[in-house]
Design a protein around this motif. Structure first.
Motif, PDB file in Angstrom:
ATOM      1  N   SER A 162      27.907  25.937  15.965  1.00  0.00           N
ATOM      2  CA  SER A 162      27.927  26.890  14.863  1.00  0.00           C
ATOM      3  C   SER A 162      26.797  26.600  13.889  1.00  0.00           C
ATOM      4  O   SER A 162      26.449  25.443  13.667  1.00  0.00           O
ATOM      5  N   SER A 163      26.284  27.661  13.286  1.00  0.00           N
ATOM      6  CA  SER A 163      25.295  27.501  12.226  1.00  0.00           C
ATOM      7  C   SER A 163      25.946  27.586  10.847  1.00  0.00           C
ATOM      8  O   SER A 163      25.261  27.531   9.834  1.00  0.00           O
ATOM      9  N   ALA A 164      27.271  27.696  10.817  1.00  0.00           N
ATOM     10  CA  ALA A 164      28.002  27.824   9.556  1.00  0.00           C
ATOM     11  C   ALA A 164      27.857  26.559   8.718  1.00  0.00           C
ATOM     12  O   ALA A 164      27.918  25.448   9.239  1.00  0.00           O
ATOM     13  N   SER A 165      27.691  26.744   7.407  1.00  0.00           N
ATOM     14  CA  SER A 165      27.607  25.590   6.515  1.00  0.00           C
ATOM     15  C   SER A 165      28.907  25.384   5.732  1.00  0.00           C
ATOM     16  O   SER A 165      29.107  24.332   5.152  1.00  0.00           O
ATOM     17  N   THR A 166      29.786  26.396   5.735  1.00  0.00           N
ATOM     18  CA  THR A 166      31.089  26.281   5.073  1.00  0.00           C
ATOM     19  C   THR A 166      32.174  26.776   6.032  1.00  0.00           C
ATOM     20  O   THR A 166      31.881  27.457   7.023  1.00  0.00           O
ATOM     21  N   VAL A 167      33.414  26.459   5.692  1.00  0.00           N
ATOM     22  CA  VAL A 167      34.534  26.942   6.499  1.00  0.00           C
ATOM     23  C   VAL A 167      34.541  28.472   6.514  1.00  0.00           C
ATOM     24  O   VAL A 167      34.744  29.087   7.559  1.00  0.00           O
TER      25      VAL A 167
ATOM     26  N   LEU B  12      46.753  31.252   5.922  1.00  0.00           N
ATOM     27  CA  LEU B  12      46.177  30.154   6.698  1.00  0.00           C
ATOM     28  C   LEU B  12      45.826  28.964   5.820  1.00  0.00           C
ATOM     29  O   LEU B  12      45.501  29.117   4.640  1.00  0.00           O
ATOM     30  N   ARG B  13      45.859  27.810   6.443  1.00  0.00           N
ATOM     31  CA  ARG B  13      45.370  26.588   5.830  1.00  0.00           C
ATOM     32  C   ARG B  13      44.332  26.001   6.769  1.00  0.00           C
ATOM     33  O   ARG B  13      44.304  26.311   7.958  1.00  0.00           O
ATOM     34  N   VAL B  14      43.490  25.131   6.234  1.00  0.00           N
ATOM     35  CA  VAL B  14      42.446  24.512   7.046  1.00  0.00           C
ATOM     36  C   VAL B  14      42.388  23.019   6.738  1.00  0.00           C
ATOM     37  O   VAL B  14      42.602  22.598   5.606  1.00  0.00           O
TER      38      VAL B  14
ATOM     39  N   PHE C 256      38.596  26.824   1.990  1.00  0.00           N
ATOM     40  CA  PHE C 256      37.706  27.647   2.805  1.00  0.00           C
ATOM     41  C   PHE C 256      36.259  27.629   2.319  1.00  0.00           C
ATOM     42  O   PHE C 256      35.352  27.988   3.058  1.00  0.00           O
ATOM     43  N   ASP C 257      36.029  27.166   1.094  1.00  0.00           N
ATOM     44  CA  ASP C 257      34.651  27.064   0.605  1.00  0.00           C
ATOM     45  C   ASP C 257      34.052  25.674   0.833  1.00  0.00           C
ATOM     46  O   ASP C 257      32.927  25.397   0.431  1.00  0.00           O
ATOM     47  N   ALA C 258      34.780  24.812   1.534  1.00  0.00           N
ATOM     48  CA  ALA C 258      34.321  23.445   1.789  1.00  0.00           C
ATOM     49  C   ALA C 258      33.145  23.416   2.762  1.00  0.00           C
ATOM     50  O   ALA C 258      33.030  24.246   3.663  1.00  0.00           O
ATOM     51  N   SER C 259      32.296  22.438   2.570  1.00  0.00           N
ATOM     52  CA  SER C 259      31.138  22.233   3.443  1.00  0.00           C
ATOM     53  C   SER C 259      31.578  21.704   4.807  1.00  0.00           C
ATOM     54  O   SER C 259      32.521  20.923   4.918  1.00  0.00           O
TER      55      SER C 259
END
Length: 81
Positions: free
Chosen positions: A22-27, A51-53, A62-65
């Motif tokens: 993935s190229s995602a930088s945040t959840v 949902l929880r993560v 969800f805004d976590a790196s």
């Protein structure tokens, strides 16, 4: 990274886990990538309030790196009992 799905999230997606590049930088960016993959992911991630993560087994937001993260787990809120 390993992405794990639990309970009804696993049922809707049809997989207990998968390894993703993935190229995602945040959840949240990862969620957007997953939603765009297929309808089953879009359905599973349609209501993030349900949902929880966890990142590397620590409850997160969800805004976590995602920097340095090896495992992302998605699951419904836990209830007592």
């Amino acid at each position: 990274m390993q992405v794990l799905y639990f309970a009804w999230v696993r049922e809707r997606i049809g997989l207990p886990k998968e390894t993703l590049e993935s190229s995602a930088s945040t959840v949240m960016e990862l969620v957007e990538e997953l939603r765009a993959r297929e309808e089953r992911y879009a359905v599973a991630f349609s209501d993030l309030s349900a949902l929880r993560v966890a990142l590397d087994q620590d409850l997160s937001d969800f805004d976590a790196s995602l920097e340095g993260v090896r495992e992302v787990a998605f699951f419904p809120p836990m209830t007592g009992g």
